[in-house]
Write a protein that holds these residues in place. Sequence first.
Motif, mmCIF file in Angstrom:
data_model
loop_
_atom_site.group_PDB
_atom_site.id
_atom_site.type_symbol
_atom_site.label_atom_id
_atom_site.label_comp_id
_atom_site.label_asym_id
_atom_site.label_seq_id
_atom_site.Cartn_x
_atom_site.Cartn_y
_atom_site.Cartn_z
ATOM 1 N N LEU A 1 -40.769 -53.185 76.015
ATOM 2 C CA LEU A 1 -41.935 -53.562 75.454
ATOM 3 C C LEU A 1 -42.773 -54.040 76.417
ATOM 4 O O LEU A 1 -44.141 -53.744 76.297
ATOM 5 N N LEU B 1 -46.530 -53.945 68.732
ATOM 6 C CA LEU B 1 -46.304 -54.731 69.915
ATOM 7 C C LEU B 1 -46.770 -56.358 69.362
ATOM 8 O O LEU B 1 -45.824 -57.171 69.921
ATOM 9 N N TRP C 1 -43.538 -58.856 70.147
ATOM 10 C CA TRP C 1 -43.439 -59.838 71.581
ATOM 11 C C TRP C 1 -42.910 -61.097 71.197
ATOM 12 O O TRP C 1 -42.179 -61.503 72.150
ATOM 13 N N MET D 1 -39.749 -61.593 73.200
ATOM 14 C CA MET D 1 -39.894 -62.121 74.774
ATOM 15 C C MET D 1 -39.876 -63.466 74.702
ATOM 16 O O MET D 1 -39.689 -64.095 75.895
ATOM 17 N N LEU E 1 -43.485 -60.183 79.471
ATOM 18 C CA LEU E 1 -44.367 -60.803 78.543
ATOM 19 C C LEU E 1 -45.807 -60.916 78.660
ATOM 20 O O LEU E 1 -46.485 -60.543 77.735
ATOM 21 N N ALA F 1 -46.978 -57.235 77.885
ATOM 22 C CA ALA F 1 -47.164 -57.319 76.385
ATOM 23 C C ALA F 1 -48.321 -57.584 75.720
ATOM 24 O O ALA F 1 -49.150 -57.163 75.006
#
Length: 404
Positions: free
Chosen positions: A133, A178, A182, A186, A199, A202
């Motif tokens: 990601l 996304l 996230w 994340m 992180l 993203a």
Amino acid sequence: MSAAAAAASMSPARDRLGAWCGWVMVGAAGLIPLLGWLSPLGFAPLLALMGLLCLPAIRMSDEDRPVLIVLLGALVWAAASTTWSLQQPKPGGHGVIVEIALALPLFWSAICGARRANPRLNRLALQVLAWGLGLFGLILLVDTFADARIYRWLHERYYEPIRPDLARSNVAHTTFVLAVLWPVVMVGGLRRLIDLVPLALAIAGTVAAAYAFGSDAPVLAFPLAAIAILGVWLTPRTGPRLLALGVAAVSFLMPAFVWLVRASSDYGRLEQGVQLSWSARMSYWSHTVDWILQHPLKGWGLDASRAMGPGITLHPHNGALQVWLELGFVGAVAAAAFWGLSLVRLSREKPDLAMSGAAGSAVVYLLFAWINYGLWQQWWLALGALIAVVAAMLDNRDDTPKST
């Protein structure tokens, strides 16, 4: 000893089911970022395949029973509503109820697979997914400055020609995926300083691409996710309960909110003064409330909003209103109960990053469900199930540092 603990204590040779489910999670983790970028519709077959492969792990605990009873009851009511629905399948075709009936056990099986997977493989899958990601976010960031030329080049090389404006629209569409994923992947999996790298990528890619290509919702989703994450982290016991109560109430009372705004303000002038996309939504919501008032108890039948043009195009762009419109009071109660029961399970005695991340993703998913997507789109339902799969992986992963 719990089933998960017992499975974790087995040797790799003995725990073949845990290893099998774990490698299913790892394989899926490698595909999710790619599908999110190039073909979000692929989430439905991916989650279905995960569920099919993990069927030997399917279980129902005492804590699961209330949510599953609500879902089963809602499914039965939705099936019954097809008998009076305005939208009927074409001869030889199948209705949306068949897709939902198949998705429910398969998506649940995927969640059970994440619970049953080898904890070390779950950790590996989460690392693969997080960095995947992060790469997804980096590509979005680059494609923002390239005006979606990367996406357009791939589309034209491997599929068919596409207009530049449609390429930008498709890239904007991927930012929703996304934005949903996230927080749980994340933030929920945050353990080391290096985890901040994917992180940051993203979040930057999501916000930049969404802003550049005209998607308001993913930009708005960032602060909402942050508030939910922080709230559940600071109040791990009370926060999820308040969130569950608030979401259930808003879901159930959505028609009343729209009706009150329309009755207490110049709705028409406001509708004309906003951007065209928001004006269309406000028109859909107003028409939807009028139709809900005509059949408030049983609704107009599953998927009926597709047949209610020109007042509504495909669906009301608000999942809570769509439930009321199509499934009436019974469906609205089931939807509120589902969200309430699901979110209250995030409650913990101590701060938990996994549950905080899951809360952030749930809030973003609900935001998009209430202003963007049709409720019965299979890829959208699969994306919601994916939040639960990742949360289950986080709850069943091995955080033991590797020996040196």
